[in-house]
Design an enzyme around this catalytic site. Structure first.
Site: not given
Ligand code: NAD
Length: 307
Positions: A7, A79, A105, A131, A187, A191, A255, A257-258
């Site tokens: 990945g 992912k 995550n 990133a 973490k 999230n 930011n 978020s992803s």
């Protein structure tokens, strides 16, 4: 050391690129995105960092694990919804002595690796780096932070010290923890509080605290997650996970978020491994998780609409 990154998106390229800069390492990037792997092989990996563009030419991009063969260390960075599929699809990387490291995550990555390659070869952790992919062969190192890794049984083994030293030498600040499960849950709860809510509302991380409505939902989502962690017997690293999540909101205020980025870019999110995981684990333990259930269903709806 022979290293395979399974990945090679934003984070895989960050870790793979940095590790490839050390002459003692041979790094293979494995990804299903052929155009990206071709670009890495033709022009090197371009990493934007602190306003500069660094080029890493020592990487070999592959779309098939047979091009790489068994590695000493496999770093999993797909992912989390794709971990099982990616590990099964890249089996040639895993020899009897290959150590597999997940810094992804979401919940469930360690369990999948244990099942697929055997518990004794798995180590885990978290990363506070950020990133973003910019295009084939190009990514941005958006934010620096610590990598924390550990053995599943908490021992400070020679091999965990060796991996920590390897990452440090590559310029990735690394610590060893005796409580990997607690780290993953710390973490996860951040999230749980930030990702789905920002993806639904379109707010930046810091803006969640500017509205009483979103702040309350953040608190409830994290409290439900913490109740599930307590029922499971997970020792969290933070005494007050809600306060910690709010601290992260402030520290990453600007930011996106992803999960918000995934929704905006019409990609599938990691919802089933984040809020969805809290709902699943809660159901198994008899803990009510109505806010996480609602957030999960709303994200699933948005994913469906954006497909
Ligand atoms: P990404 O989407 O940029 O990269 C994932 C890559 O996996 C993609 O390039 C995709 O083509 C590839 N892939 C998909 N299926 C594959 C398969 N079967 N075999 C090989 N490759 C496959 O994701 P990312 O942002 O790098 O995130 C990776 C993980 O790290 C996630 O769990 C994420 O939550 C976590 N994380 C991300 C950040 C961040 O800032 N991006 C920060 C901390 C943690």
């Amino acid at each position: 050391m022979k290293i395979a990154v399974i990945g090679a998106g934003a984070m895989g390229c960050l870790y793979g690129g940095k590790l490839s800069a050390l002459p003692e390492n041979q790094v293979f990037l494995l990804d299903v995105w052929k155009e990206h792997m071709d670009a890495v092989n033709e022009k090197g990996l371009q990493m934007e960092e602190d306003g500069q563009v660094l080029t890493y030419n020592g990487l070999k991009g592959c779309t098939s694990a047979s091009e790489a063969g068994p590695a000493d260390l496999a770093v999993i960075f797909v992912k989390s919804t794709l971990t099982e599929q990616a590990v099964r699809g890249n089996k040639e990387v895993f020899g009897p002595d290959t150590l597999a490291l997940t810094l992804q995550n979401g919940l469930g990555n360690i369990d999948i690796l244990k099942k697929e390659i055997g518990e004794s070869n798995v180590i885990g952790g978290t990363t506070a780096h950020g990133a973003t992919m910019l295009g084939p062969g190009k990514m941005r190192h958006a934010g620096k932070g610590k990598t924390i890794i550990g053995e599943l049984d908490g021992r400070e083994s020679e091999r965990i010290k060796a991996v920590a030293a390897l990452l440090e030498k590559a310029g990735l600040e690394t610590e060893i923890s005796g409580n990997v499960l607690g780290l993953v849950w710390d973490k996860l709860l951040v999230n749980v509080g930030i990702n789905a809510l920002t993806a639904i509302t379109g707010l930046h991380n810091g803006e969640l605290l500017e509205h009483p409505e979103t702040e309350r939902l953040l608190e409830k989502a994290v409290e439900e997650g913490a109740a599930v962690a307590a029922a499971k017997g997970v020792a969290l690293g933070f005494a007050d996970p809600v306060a910690h999540t709010k601290d992260v909101c402030r520290a990453t205020a600007a930011n996106k978020s992803s999960m918000l980025q995934d929704i905006l870019n019409r990609r599938q999110t990691e919802i089933d491994m984040i809020n969805g995981a809290i709902v699943r684990e809660g159901a198994a333990l008899g803990v009510q998780t109505p806010v996480n259930e609602t957030l999960s269903q709303l994200i699933r709806f948005l994913q469906k609409e954006k497909k």
